[in-house]
Enzyme design. Structure first.
Site, PDB file in Angstrom:
ATOM      1  N   ALA A   1       3.696 -50.489 -11.108  1.00 56.52           N
ATOM      2  CA  ALA A   1       4.470 -50.596 -12.346  1.00 56.52           C
ATOM      3  C   ALA A   1       4.339 -49.310 -13.144  1.00 56.52           C
ATOM      4  O   ALA A   1       3.295 -48.645 -13.122  1.00 56.52           O
ATOM      5  CB  ALA A   1       3.985 -51.780 -13.183  1.00 56.52           C
TER       6      ALA A   1
ATOM      7  N   ASP B   1       7.992 -33.459 -10.361  1.00 56.64           N
ATOM      8  CA  ASP B   1       6.784 -34.187 -10.752  1.00 56.64           C
ATOM      9  C   ASP B   1       5.958 -34.592  -9.526  1.00 56.64           C
ATOM     10  O   ASP B   1       5.762 -35.788  -9.275  1.00 56.64           O
ATOM     11  CB  ASP B   1       7.175 -35.427 -11.561  1.00 56.64           C
TER      12      ASP B   1
END
Length: 722
Positions: free
Chosen positions: A214, A388
């Site tokens: 999550a 990233d």
């Protein structure tokens, strides 16, 4: 009459060479035009050569033997274009947000504004009573976490922007994680059904009851398709488009206060517009899927995404950049929509799991080299890059491959800035402060009208204050930022994501190897790129690597380059386990010999050209100096009054250089011979060879008899002793 003309020409040549020899600098260092101009002018007063005509241009501004005057015009137009694009993107989402507010009532926005105002008032209170910067930075980070996904993402982006926030704040914000609890699975299942238009039971044979991962924007479930494939289903947090747009608009209300509290250095709102654009890219899962397929087509053989239509050009080019050890999950388009992304499930080992990596017998250095090589290809060759690459977005398979995930935040850097990155690295390694200052101007780091000489002086002072140049990316950035603050610098929009990508890459690599330094490791790759690319701008950078602006040669750089190529010859010639290990460790700095020979030929042609006049002068001086040292070492080594330590060191370096060159020639003797034959036909080579012979005969004419007598005396003494 003809003989008289020939004699006159010879007299002029000898006269010129005598003056050149008189201009010798035994230390053979790289003169900086701004520092050594007076000394150079005094030494060149007696010259009868074209250099006298160039003295004025040589002593001012940026002109050098390499030519080229930097301009910031491209960077200015690019910045304006991107800022307009970011503004339009925010405006488009703003109109959608206003319609949503109108539909659901204004109270939602008012309630959110009240919450934000409350936190801003708390920050204002802290600003009045707390002066400790570190404590204020901690409070700033905690406040962003309290404000939710938009501000967490904003803080993560600002952590790589020391041109906006002080370094203490950047360090604190780098600790930000997606610290938001997962939303209920029932909500996620409802979102899947709405997006895909069918019940979950008809879409998937089974799906996990709880999310396996999550984050602030969404969460991931593990599922099986009815056809049997194991997949990962990424579901977006409900209402993210509305939440991000609403908070982006409300940020304008509090941006000024946050700027004052955090002591931001420039217009925070301009940077936020840029970051908001990337945030909205992250919540478009169709765009993320396209990014994943494009990334796979460019960098991975084992992608499973052969159906991509990437305009043919990138596909053809991609063959040169793909790597067998880079993997990207396959996209299942029938189960993918704007808020739901279904992709292949790939089992992997987290790079932070030291025990499992060791159990799988995975070489950490191999994993680092794979990630570094792929990242450098993205940033320096192709331009389409993962912005990233932190440990959560990379895993290692048991077979030793590196798997990339999460393609929501991608960058696309134009060639102008890719070349600029290489320029900055080369000039930084060379400590060429004036060229580095001009790089910052031409790439848009510095505003127009800045005093370049003042920037150069500040950089030179910074280089002189440290005993060794940092090879750590964060250390280099901090060193440069500390110097540039006073000149009102700012990161160009294209470089904001580049800095983030390189910072994430180094942080990830340091988990596997705490001693890893991205700049030091990337340097061989950059050299290979310079050798392989025959374009004029890359050839110019290669010349700057080995030739100073004043024309003197950086022999230490040239020596290392020859040594690196000769190491490749050693690595590829053996079959023993040690040789194989050496070969594997040198993959990042493997050089294509055709490119090496071609770059060597181009460098020689430049030296023989009109622009290379000064280079030839310095080269001739160095040849005379080496021959002089050779005679001293051979003939006078028994003379105890002469210190031969330096001379012997020079001769050893020359010997090692020739050995390295011979090793490189062994890799492709046919190519080298063909190149030398082409060069031998040129009249410029004949002329310069005559210059060398004339200079040597002029300089050593009176020394040869003396040296011969000494050598004869030594020989007789040696025979007598026997």
């Amino acid at each position: 009459m003809r003989n008289a003309v020939v004699a006159l020409r010879h007299h002029r040549r000898v006269s010129l060479l005598r003056r050149i020899v008189a201009f010798r600098d035994d230390n053979t260092i790289c003169l900086s035009p701004s520092l050594k101009n007076n000394e150079l002018s005094r030494q060149t007063n007696s010259w009868v050569s074209p250099f006298c005509l160039q003295r004025r241009a040589y002593s001012t501004g940026f002109t050098s033997v390499h030519g080229g005057i930097p301009t910031a015009e491209y960077a200015k137009l690019r910045r304006e274009s991107l800022e307009t694009e970011f503004g339009h993107a925010l405006g488009a989402y703003s109109s959608k947000s206003f319609s949503a507010v109108y539909r659901f009532g204004p109270f939602l926005a008012l309630y959110r504004a009240a919450i934000i105002s409350y936190h801003v008032m708390k920050l204002a209170f802290w600003q009045l009573f707390v002066q400790d910067m570190r404590k204020r930075a901690v409070k700033f980070r905690e406040t962003l976490i309290s404000l939710g996904p938009f501000y967490i993402k904003l803080g993560q982006a600002l952590s790589t922007r020391p041109d906006i926030l002080p370094s203490i704040y950047c360090q604190e914000l780098s600790k930000l994680q997606d610290q938001i609890p997962p939303f209920p699975t029932t909500v996620a299942m409802r979102c899947i059904e709405e997006q895909l238009g069918a019940p979950v039971s008809k879409l998937f044979a089974d799906i996990s009851l709880k999310p396996v991962a999550a984050a602030s924007l969404g969460q991931v479930y593990k599922a099986h398709l009815h056809s049997g494939q194991l997949v990962a289903v990424k579901v977006q947090r409900p209402g993210m488009s509305l939440i991000l747009t609403r908070d982006a608009l409300l940020f304008k209300m509090i941006g000024g206060q946050l700027k004052r509290f955090a002591k931001a250095r420039k217009d925070l709102l301009v940077a936020v517009n840029e970051m908001v654009r990337h945030m909205f890219d992250e919540i478009d899962y169709v765009l993320e899927a396209k990014n994943a397929e494009r990334f796979a087509s460019l960098y991975s053989f084992d992608s499973g995404n052969e159906q991509i239509d990437d305009n043919a050009g990138p596909r053809n080019m991609s063959r040169n950049h793909r790597a067998e050890n880079i993997k990207v999950p396959k996209i299942y388009w029938n189960f993918t929509r704007t808020a739901v992304l279904t992709m292949e499930w790939i089992d992997g080992i987290k790079l932070t799991d030291e025990i499992k990596l060791k159990r799988a017998s995975l070489d950490r250095r191999d994993l680092i080299d794979q990630g570094l090589s792929c990242s450098l290809k993205q940033l320096l060759e192709v331009g389409f890059f993962h912005a990233d690459p932190h440990p959560g977005n990379l895993v290692a398979t048991k077979e030793g491959s590196l798997v990339y995930f999460d393609f929501g935040m991608m960058g696309n850097i134009p060639r102008h800035y890719r070349v600029g990155l290489i320029q900055i690295l080369v000039h930084f390694v060379n400590r060429d402060s004036l060229s580095l200052a001009n790089d910052f101007l031409s790439l848009g780091f510095l505003p127009e009208g800045v005093d370049i000489q003042a920037v150069s002086n500040a950089l030179r002072t910074s280089f002189g204050s440290t005993t060794r140049i940092s090879q750590d990316f964060q250390g280099v950035m901090e060193q440069l930022y500390d110097v540039m603050y006073e000149f009102n610098f700012s990161l160009p929009p294209d470089y904001a994501l580049v800095i983030r990508s390189l910072g994430s890459l180094e942080g990830t690599a340091k988990i596997l190897d705490p001693e890893f330094k991205v700049i030091e490791s990337a340097y061989p790759f950059v050299i290979g790129r310079l050798l392989a690319d025959p374009s004029p701008d890359m050839r110019k950078i290669l010349r700057e690597l080995v030739i100073c602006n004043d024309g003197s040669i950086r022999w230490n750089r040239l020596e290392r380059l020859v040594a690196a190529i000769s190491e490749q010859a050693s690595a590829t010639s053996g079959d023993s386990p040690e040789d194989k290990t050496l070969k594997k460790s040198s993959e990042l700095k493997s050089f294509d010999m055709h490119s090496v020979v071609s770059a060597t030929e181009d460098l020689l042609l430049f030296i023989l050209s009109e622009k290379g006049q000064r280079v030839r002068v310095f080269l001739l001086q160095d040849i005379i100096r080496v021959v002089d040292i050779f005679l001293e070492v051979e003939a006078l080594e028994l003379n105890k009054t002469i210190n031969l330590k330096t001379e012997e060191g020079t001769m050893k370096r020359v010997s090692n250089g020739f050995k390295g060159l011979s090793e490189a020639v062994k890799l492709a003797p046919g190519m080298w011979i063909s190149m030398l034959l082409r060069m031998s036909r040129k009249s410029e080579v004949h002329s310069y060879a005559l210059d060398i012979v004339s200079a040597l005969s002029t300089h050593f004419g009176h020394k040869v008899p003396h040296t011969c007598w000494i050598l004869l005396s030594k020989l007789l003494h040696h025979n007598k002793s026997q």
